[in-house]
Design a protein around this motif. Structure first.
Motif, mmCIF file in Angstrom:
data_model
loop_
_atom_site.group_PDB
_atom_site.id
_atom_site.type_symbol
_atom_site.label_atom_id
_atom_site.label_comp_id
_atom_site.label_asym_id
_atom_site.label_seq_id
_atom_site.Cartn_x
_atom_site.Cartn_y
_atom_site.Cartn_z
ATOM 1 N N PHE A 48 21.669 -3.084 -45.907
ATOM 2 C CA PHE A 48 21.446 -2.082 -46.939
ATOM 3 C C PHE A 48 22.428 -2.359 -48.067
ATOM 4 C CE2 PHE A 48 22.881 1.830 -48.979
ATOM 5 C CZ PHE A 48 21.673 2.284 -49.508
ATOM 6 N N TYR A 49 21.990 -2.229 -49.310
ATOM 7 C CA TYR A 49 22.887 -2.440 -50.437
ATOM 8 C C TYR A 49 22.645 -1.397 -51.523
ATOM 9 C CZ TYR A 49 18.717 -4.841 -52.127
ATOM 10 O OH TYR A 49 17.424 -5.154 -52.479
ATOM 11 N N LEU A 50 23.711 -1.117 -52.249
ATOM 12 C CA LEU A 50 23.679 -0.183 -53.373
ATOM 13 C C LEU A 50 24.659 -0.706 -54.406
ATOM 14 C CD1 LEU A 50 23.020 2.550 -54.778
ATOM 15 C CD2 LEU A 50 24.899 3.529 -53.462
ATOM 16 N N SER A 51 24.172 -0.989 -55.619
ATOM 17 C CA SER A 51 25.076 -1.428 -56.681
ATOM 18 C C SER A 51 24.775 -0.626 -57.941
ATOM 19 C CB SER A 51 24.941 -2.929 -56.946
ATOM 20 O OG SER A 51 23.697 -3.225 -57.517
ATOM 21 N N ARG A 52 25.836 -0.410 -58.704
ATOM 22 C CA ARG A 52 25.714 0.284 -59.984
ATOM 23 C C ARG A 52 26.458 -0.536 -61.027
ATOM 24 N NH1 ARG A 52 26.674 5.869 -57.181
ATOM 25 N NH2 ARG A 52 24.522 6.480 -56.826
ATOM 26 N N SER A 53 25.772 -0.814 -62.138
ATOM 27 C CA SER A 53 26.376 -1.563 -63.242
ATOM 28 C C SER A 53 26.599 -0.619 -64.415
ATOM 29 C CB SER A 53 25.467 -2.716 -63.666
ATOM 30 O OG SER A 53 25.333 -3.637 -62.611
ATOM 31 N N PHE A 54 27.757 -0.793 -65.078
ATOM 32 C CA PHE A 54 28.177 0.097 -66.161
ATOM 33 C C PHE A 54 28.448 -0.707 -67.430
ATOM 34 C CE2 PHE A 54 29.708 1.538 -62.072
ATOM 35 C CZ PHE A 54 29.260 2.841 -62.006
ATOM 36 N N ASN A 82 20.826 -0.290 -58.517
ATOM 37 C CA ASN A 82 19.973 -1.191 -57.765
ATOM 38 C C ASN A 82 20.254 -0.938 -56.288
ATOM 39 O OD1 ASN A 82 18.347 -3.336 -57.006
ATOM 40 N ND2 ASN A 82 19.914 -4.867 -57.397
ATOM 41 N N LYS A 83 19.231 -0.533 -55.528
ATOM 42 C CA LYS A 83 19.459 -0.287 -54.106
ATOM 43 C C LYS A 83 18.252 -0.755 -53.313
ATOM 44 C CE LYS A 83 17.925 4.544 -53.956
ATOM 45 N NZ LYS A 83 18.307 5.894 -53.564
ATOM 46 N N GLY A 84 18.508 -1.047 -52.053
ATOM 47 C CA GLY A 84 17.412 -1.495 -51.213
ATOM 48 C C GLY A 84 17.892 -1.917 -49.837
ATOM 49 N N PHE A 85 16.971 -2.483 -49.076
ATOM 50 C CA PHE A 85 17.318 -2.985 -47.756
ATOM 51 C C PHE A 85 16.485 -4.221 -47.433
ATOM 52 C CE2 PHE A 85 13.764 -0.198 -46.766
ATOM 53 C CZ PHE A 85 13.070 -0.898 -45.803
ATOM 54 N N ASP A 86 17.022 -5.017 -46.527
ATOM 55 C CA ASP A 86 16.349 -6.203 -45.998
ATOM 56 C C ASP A 86 16.278 -6.036 -44.493
ATOM 57 O OD1 ASP A 86 16.525 -7.685 -48.532
ATOM 58 O OD2 ASP A 86 18.652 -7.876 -48.053
ATOM 59 N N ASN A 108 11.617 -6.788 -47.581
ATOM 60 C CA ASN A 108 12.663 -6.401 -48.514
ATOM 61 C C ASN A 108 12.115 -5.309 -49.414
ATOM 62 O OD1 ASN A 108 13.736 -6.693 -51.446
ATOM 63 N ND2 ASN A 108 15.326 -7.573 -50.162
ATOM 64 N N VAL A 109 12.899 -4.274 -49.603
ATOM 65 C CA VAL A 109 12.542 -3.199 -50.526
ATOM 66 C C VAL A 109 13.696 -3.064 -51.508
ATOM 67 C CG1 VAL A 109 12.070 -0.739 -50.771
ATOM 68 C CG2 VAL A 109 11.149 -1.990 -48.817
ATOM 69 N N ASN A 110 13.371 -3.088 -52.809
ATOM 70 C CA ASN A 110 14.384 -3.008 -53.841
ATOM 71 C C ASN A 110 13.938 -2.008 -54.908
ATOM 72 O OD1 ASN A 110 16.805 -3.918 -55.187
ATOM 73 N ND2 ASN A 110 15.476 -4.948 -56.635
ATOM 74 N N ARG A 111 14.842 -1.136 -55.305
ATOM 75 C CA ARG A 111 14.546 -0.139 -56.337
ATOM 76 C C ARG A 111 15.607 -0.233 -57.427
ATOM 77 N NH1 ARG A 111 10.042 0.284 -54.272
ATOM 78 N NH2 ARG A 111 9.485 1.871 -52.803
ATOM 79 N N ASN A 112 15.163 -0.390 -58.653
ATOM 80 C CA ASN A 112 16.048 -0.375 -59.816
ATOM 81 C C ASN A 112 15.795 0.902 -60.589
ATOM 82 O OD1 ASN A 112 17.314 -3.004 -59.659
ATOM 83 N ND2 ASN A 112 15.275 -3.821 -60.040
ATOM 84 N N LYS A 113 16.871 1.495 -61.074
ATOM 85 C CA LYS A 113 16.722 2.756 -61.796
ATOM 86 C C LYS A 113 17.765 2.820 -62.909
ATOM 87 C CE LYS A 113 16.488 7.719 -60.863
ATOM 88 N NZ LYS A 113 16.630 8.743 -59.829
ATOM 89 N N VAL A 114 17.312 3.157 -64.119
ATOM 90 C CA VAL A 114 18.231 3.393 -65.224
ATOM 91 C C VAL A 114 18.732 4.829 -65.082
ATOM 92 C CG1 VAL A 114 18.477 3.540 -67.727
ATOM 93 C CG2 VAL A 114 17.023 1.757 -66.715
#
Length: 123
Positions: A48-54, A82-86, A108-114
């Motif tokens: 599982f991953y979760l990243s936030r870019s600023f 950007n979050k998702g899982f493999d 793999n499921v990936n979701r990007n959100k502004v």
């Protein structure tokens, strides 16, 4: 360039830059699990991953009169997630001394959100 009837040397401004330009920053969290069963014949891997870019980098449009059409800058208060899982499963169906049959699958499921976006042209 030609001025009147004489050839003259022309000069242009170099690339324009934002003196406050900085790196985008990212915070990231990862969690994973690897599980081996049946003496290694069945393996399951999950992440599982979760990243936030600023302060995202942005080519800001500017007047072409300046000699350029854009300038690289940061968008203040901008944030993208950007979050998702493999998930991967590997299985050995047949294991002989001279033959092995295995099967693998992954999803793999990936979701990007502004999350926050500031349009400098309007602010």
């Amino acid at each position: 360039m030609i001025l009147g009837d004489k050839v003259s040397t022309g000069y242009t401004a170099g690339d324009l830059y934002d003196p406050n330009l900085s790196w985008e920053t990212t915070s990231q969290y990862n969690a994973g699990l690897d599980l081996g069963l049946l003496k290694g014949r069945l393996n399951v891997m999950a992440n599982f991953y979760l990243s936030r870019s600023f302060n995202l980098l942005f080519d800001q449009p500017i007047s072409a009169v300046s000699g350029s059409t854009t300038i690289l800058t940061n968008l203040p208060n901008s944030k993208v997630q950007n979050k998702g899982f493999d998930l991967q499963v590997d299985a050995t169906l047949i294991r002989k001394s001279d033959f092995e049959l295995s099967i693998s699958g992954n999803i793999n499921v990936n979701r990007n959100k502004v999350l926050i976006w500031v349009d400098r042209q309007r602010s």
